[in-house]
Design a protein around this motif. Sequence first.
Motif, PDB file in Angstrom:
ATOM      1  N   GLN A 111       0.820  -1.198   0.000  1.00 14.43           N
ATOM      2  CA  GLN A 111       0.000   0.000   0.000  1.00 14.43           C
ATOM      3  C   GLN A 111       0.863   1.261   0.000  1.00 14.43           C
ATOM      4  O   GLN A 111       0.547   2.240  -0.679  1.00 14.43           O
ATOM      5  N   ASN A 168      -7.771  12.543  -0.343  1.00 11.14           N
ATOM      6  CA  ASN A 168      -8.910  11.989  -1.082  1.00 11.14           C
ATOM      7  C   ASN A 168      -8.500  11.457  -2.449  1.00 11.14           C
ATOM      8  O   ASN A 168      -8.976  10.408  -2.871  1.00 11.14           O
ATOM      9  N   LYS A 170      -6.853   8.135  -1.917  1.00 13.60           N
ATOM     10  CA  LYS A 170      -7.858   7.100  -1.624  1.00 13.60           C
ATOM     11  C   LYS A 170      -8.531   6.612  -2.893  1.00 13.60           C
ATOM     12  O   LYS A 170      -8.747   5.418  -3.074  1.00 13.60           O
ATOM     13  N   MET A 221      -9.435  -0.218   0.897  1.00 11.76           N
ATOM     14  CA  MET A 221      -9.748  -0.334   2.322  1.00 11.76           C
ATOM     15  C   MET A 221      -8.615   0.223   3.191  1.00 11.76           C
ATOM     16  O   MET A 221      -8.711   0.225   4.405  1.00 11.76           O
ATOM     17  N   SER A 222      -7.551   0.687   2.569  1.00  8.69           N
ATOM     18  CA  SER A 222      -6.397   1.188   3.313  1.00  8.69           C
ATOM     19  C   SER A 222      -6.731   2.459   4.086  1.00  8.69           C
ATOM     20  O   SER A 222      -7.525   3.277   3.634  1.00  8.69           O
ATOM     21  N   ASP A 223      -6.077   2.612   5.216  1.00  4.28           N
ATOM     22  CA  ASP A 223      -6.161   3.847   5.988  1.00  4.28           C
ATOM     23  C   ASP A 223      -5.072   4.774   5.448  1.00  4.28           C
ATOM     24  O   ASP A 223      -3.925   4.736   5.889  1.00  4.28           O
ATOM     25  N   VAL A 224      -5.426   5.573   4.471  1.00  3.42           N
ATOM     26  CA  VAL A 224      -4.449   6.382   3.743  1.00  3.42           C
ATOM     27  C   VAL A 224      -3.740   7.369   4.654  1.00  3.42           C
ATOM     28  O   VAL A 224      -2.523   7.551   4.549  1.00  3.42           O
ATOM     29  N   SER A 225      -4.457   7.993   5.564  1.00  4.80           N
ATOM     30  CA  SER A 225      -3.830   8.973   6.468  1.00  4.80           C
ATOM     31  C   SER A 225      -2.713   8.324   7.287  1.00  4.80           C
ATOM     32  O   SER A 225      -1.636   8.909   7.461  1.00  4.80           O
ATOM     33  N   ARG A 226      -2.965   7.123   7.777  1.00  6.40           N
ATOM     34  CA  ARG A 226      -1.953   6.406   8.565  1.00  6.40           C
ATOM     35  C   ARG A 226      -0.754   6.024   7.699  1.00  6.40           C
ATOM     36  O   ARG A 226       0.409   6.178   8.095  1.00  6.40           O
TER      37      ARG A 226
END
Length: 153
Positions: A47, A66, A69, A76-81
Motif C-alpha cells: 500500500q 482523497n 484514496k 480499504m487502506s487507511d491512507v492517512s496512517r
Amino acid sequence: MSNIEKLLSQKAFDNEYTKGMIGLVFVGNWIVSRNQQFFKKFDITMQQFNILRILRGQHPKAANINMLKERMLDRMSDVSRLVERLRKADLLERKSCESDRRAVDVKITSKGLQLLKSIEEEVTQLDDVLKKALDPLEIAQLNSLVDKVLAQY
C-alpha cells in the motif's frame, strides 16, 4: 482434477462459477502474499508502494488524501496512517493546503523517488508468475476477462 481442487483437497465444486470465484480468491491471496514478502526487503508495504507511485505520477504537483484514496489499489487502506508512516521515513512530505486548511497536500521527496527507482529495478520479478504460466496471447485474454468482471465493480 484441477490445480485448485488439488491445492484445496476439494473433490468438486458446486459449479464452475463457485470454482472460478474460489480460484480467483486463492490466486489473489497468493499474489498478495508474494508481493508483501517482496516489499519487506525495502521496509515498506504494498500500500505504501502504491502511494509512492501515485505521488511520483503527480510529481512535482501535490496530491491530497482523497485523491490518494480514489486511486489506491487497496481501497480499504487507511491512507492517512500510511501517509504518516511514509512521512516519518522521509519518503514524502505533507503540509496544510494553502487554499483549504482542512485539506493536506502530499508530495513525494527525493528519497521517496530514489526508493522507487531501486524497487523498480527488481519489481518485474513479481510478474514472473504470470510470465511463466501464460504466453502473450493468454495474458491478453486474462486481462480481457478481468476487465469484463471489473465492469461489475
